[in-house]
Design a protein around this motif. Structure first.
Motif, mmCIF file in Angstrom:
data_model
loop_
_atom_site.group_PDB
_atom_site.id
_atom_site.type_symbol
_atom_site.label_atom_id
_atom_site.label_comp_id
_atom_site.label_asym_id
_atom_site.label_seq_id
_atom_site.Cartn_x
_atom_site.Cartn_y
_atom_site.Cartn_z
ATOM 1 N N ASP A 219 -7.595 -1.801 -1.528
ATOM 2 C CA ASP A 219 -7.231 -0.619 -2.319
ATOM 3 C C ASP A 219 -6.891 -1.005 -3.763
ATOM 4 O OD1 ASP A 219 -7.624 0.964 -0.125
ATOM 5 O OD2 ASP A 219 -5.495 1.144 0.384
ATOM 6 N N ALA A 220 -6.148 -2.103 -3.920
ATOM 7 C CA ALA A 220 -5.779 -2.552 -5.265
ATOM 8 C C ALA A 220 -7.020 -2.941 -6.060
ATOM 9 C CB ALA A 220 -4.812 -3.728 -5.170
ATOM 10 N N ALA A 221 -7.969 -3.616 -5.406
ATOM 11 C CA ALA A 221 -9.199 -4.016 -6.090
ATOM 12 C C ALA A 221 -10.002 -2.784 -6.523
ATOM 13 C CB ALA A 221 -10.036 -4.903 -5.174
ATOM 14 N N ALA A 222 -10.031 -1.755 -5.669
ATOM 15 C CA ALA A 222 -10.763 -0.532 -6.005
ATOM 16 C C ALA A 222 -10.118 0.183 -7.179
ATOM 17 C CB ALA A 222 -10.825 0.383 -4.788
ATOM 18 N N LEU A 223 -8.789 0.213 -7.226
ATOM 19 C CA LEU A 223 -8.092 0.864 -8.335
ATOM 20 C C LEU A 223 -8.319 0.127 -9.653
ATOM 21 C CD1 LEU A 223 -4.713 1.785 -6.566
ATOM 22 C CD2 LEU A 223 -6.473 3.381 -7.359
ATOM 23 N N LEU A 224 -8.292 -1.202 -9.582
ATOM 24 C CA LEU A 224 -8.542 -1.979 -10.796
ATOM 25 C C LEU A 224 -9.979 -1.783 -11.284
ATOM 26 C CD1 LEU A 224 -6.689 -5.308 -9.913
ATOM 27 C CD2 LEU A 224 -6.036 -3.646 -11.659
ATOM 28 N N ALA A 225 -10.911 -1.724 -10.342
ATOM 29 C CA ALA A 225 -12.313 -1.512 -10.717
ATOM 30 C C ALA A 225 -12.528 -0.135 -11.333
ATOM 31 C CB ALA A 225 -13.204 -1.686 -9.487
ATOM 32 N N ALA A 226 -11.674 0.821 -10.940
ATOM 33 C CA ALA A 226 -11.794 2.176 -11.473
ATOM 34 C C ALA A 226 -11.092 2.340 -12.815
ATOM 35 C CB ALA A 226 -11.228 3.177 -10.470
ATOM 36 N N GLY A 227 -10.462 1.267 -13.320
ATOM 37 C CA GLY A 227 -9.833 1.305 -14.631
ATOM 38 C C GLY A 227 -8.341 1.562 -14.614
ATOM 39 N N THR A 228 -7.703 1.547 -13.457
ATOM 40 C CA THR A 228 -6.254 1.733 -13.393
ATOM 41 C C THR A 228 -5.554 0.580 -14.103
ATOM 42 O OG1 THR A 228 -6.512 2.840 -11.252
ATOM 43 C CG2 THR A 228 -4.294 2.088 -11.843
ATOM 44 N N LEU A 229 -4.657 0.887 -15.011
ATOM 45 C CA LEU A 229 -4.013 -0.147 -15.813
ATOM 46 C C LEU A 229 -2.942 -0.898 -15.036
ATOM 47 C CD1 LEU A 229 -3.660 1.694 -19.249
ATOM 48 C CD2 LEU A 229 -5.412 0.058 -18.524
ATOM 49 N N GLU A 230 -2.244 -0.215 -14.174
ATOM 50 C CA GLU A 230 -1.172 -0.867 -13.415
ATOM 51 C C GLU A 230 -1.254 -0.436 -11.958
ATOM 52 O OE1 GLU A 230 3.721 -1.372 -13.379
ATOM 53 O OE2 GLU A 230 2.746 -0.053 -14.839
ATOM 54 N N VAL A 231 -1.325 -1.402 -11.079
ATOM 55 C CA VAL A 231 -1.396 -1.131 -9.653
ATOM 56 C C VAL A 231 -0.094 -1.601 -9.008
ATOM 57 C CG1 VAL A 231 -2.617 -1.593 -7.496
ATOM 58 C CG2 VAL A 231 -3.902 -1.393 -9.634
ATOM 59 N N VAL A 232 0.643 -0.663 -8.450
ATOM 60 C CA VAL A 232 1.911 -0.994 -7.803
ATOM 61 C C VAL A 232 1.627 -1.364 -6.347
ATOM 62 C CG1 VAL A 232 4.191 -0.166 -7.148
ATOM 63 C CG2 VAL A 232 3.157 0.583 -9.305
ATOM 64 N N PRO A 233 1.979 -2.576 -5.932
ATOM 65 C CA PRO A 233 1.705 -2.962 -4.550
ATOM 66 C C PRO A 233 2.530 -2.128 -3.579
ATOM 67 C CG PRO A 233 3.065 -4.612 -5.629
ATOM 68 C CD PRO A 233 2.624 -3.661 -6.694
ATOM 69 N N PRO A 234 1.973 -1.785 -2.430
ATOM 70 C CA PRO A 234 2.727 -1.013 -1.449
ATOM 71 C C PRO A 234 3.838 -1.861 -0.839
ATOM 72 C CG PRO A 234 0.665 -1.757 -0.496
ATOM 73 C CD PRO A 234 0.621 -2.123 -1.953
#
Length: 214
Positions: free
Chosen positions: A109-124
């Protein structure tokens, strides 16, 4: 043959809980209870150099408590279980080792968010762990150290004997607050401590060679 009147032998182990619902995901029971449990305390008190008078008598929060234990696993005592016959201790060690990893779904999920351009991914949040060392000592913990020493292997290189060194930090209300499942477990552990302390037999000043205090 064990007498039916013999007390039941309790096992130490870890309970893996869902951090949101509190549902039990897994129970990891230690095959043999450890011979020793080392507990360290870093106290949180007032009274720093130059502080106000009287602060030295204040406890500012629960101490940082660390736990260290060593446990042994031996597949020879579990050969009646099919998985142990096929895998040795591989699956049991993986259950412990997986506690040190985020879930694969979280990584994807984190990799998909980063690939979509999300600047900050908060780990669950990771699963909530509870160390059970008897009925009256249940500590919410997080793993700080995990060392696995595999000592013997079957013809397929599955480990059949292993030693585990586990370092844990007890979570308190300073870490998780008082609300939610984690906070409730931290408060319950504090309550258990005070209840046990209340059952301790007190001494007398005379036992210390003191007639009266100044």
């Amino acid at each position: 043959m064990t007498s039916p009147l013999s007390p039941r032998l309790l096992r130490a182990g870890l309970v893996v809980l869902d951090p949101d619902s509190g549902r039990t995901r897994r129970v990891i029971t230690l095959q043999y209870n450890p011979d020793a449990l080392t507990r360290g305390f870093q106290l949180k008190t007032g009274g720093a150099e130059g502080g106000a008078k009287g602060e030295a008598l204040r406890i500012t929060g629960p101490p940082v408590q660390t736990l260290t234990l060593e446990a042994e696993l031996d597949a020879a005592d579990q050969l009646a279980e099919r998985d142990v016959t096929e895998l040795g201790l591989t699956a049991q060690l993986a259950a412990l080792e997986s506690l040190a990893y985020p879930s694969l779904a979280a990584v994807q999920d984190a990799a998909a968010l980063l690939a979509a351009g999300t600047l900050e991914v908060v780990p669950p949040p990771a699963p909530l762990l509870l160390l059970a060392f008897g009925r009256r000592r249940l500590w919410p913990v997080r793993i700080t150290e995990l060392t696995i020493t595999e000592e013997a292997f079957d013809p397929m290189l599955n480990p059949i004997r292993a030693k585990i060194r586990l370092g844990l930090r007890v979570l308190t209300v300073n870490d998780v607050g008082t609300a939610g499942r984690a906070g409730g477990l931290a408060m319950a552990a504090h309550q258990q401590l005070e209840q046990l302390a209340g059952r301790a037999r007190g001494g007398r000043l005379g036992d210390l060679g003191i007639d009266r205090l100044p």
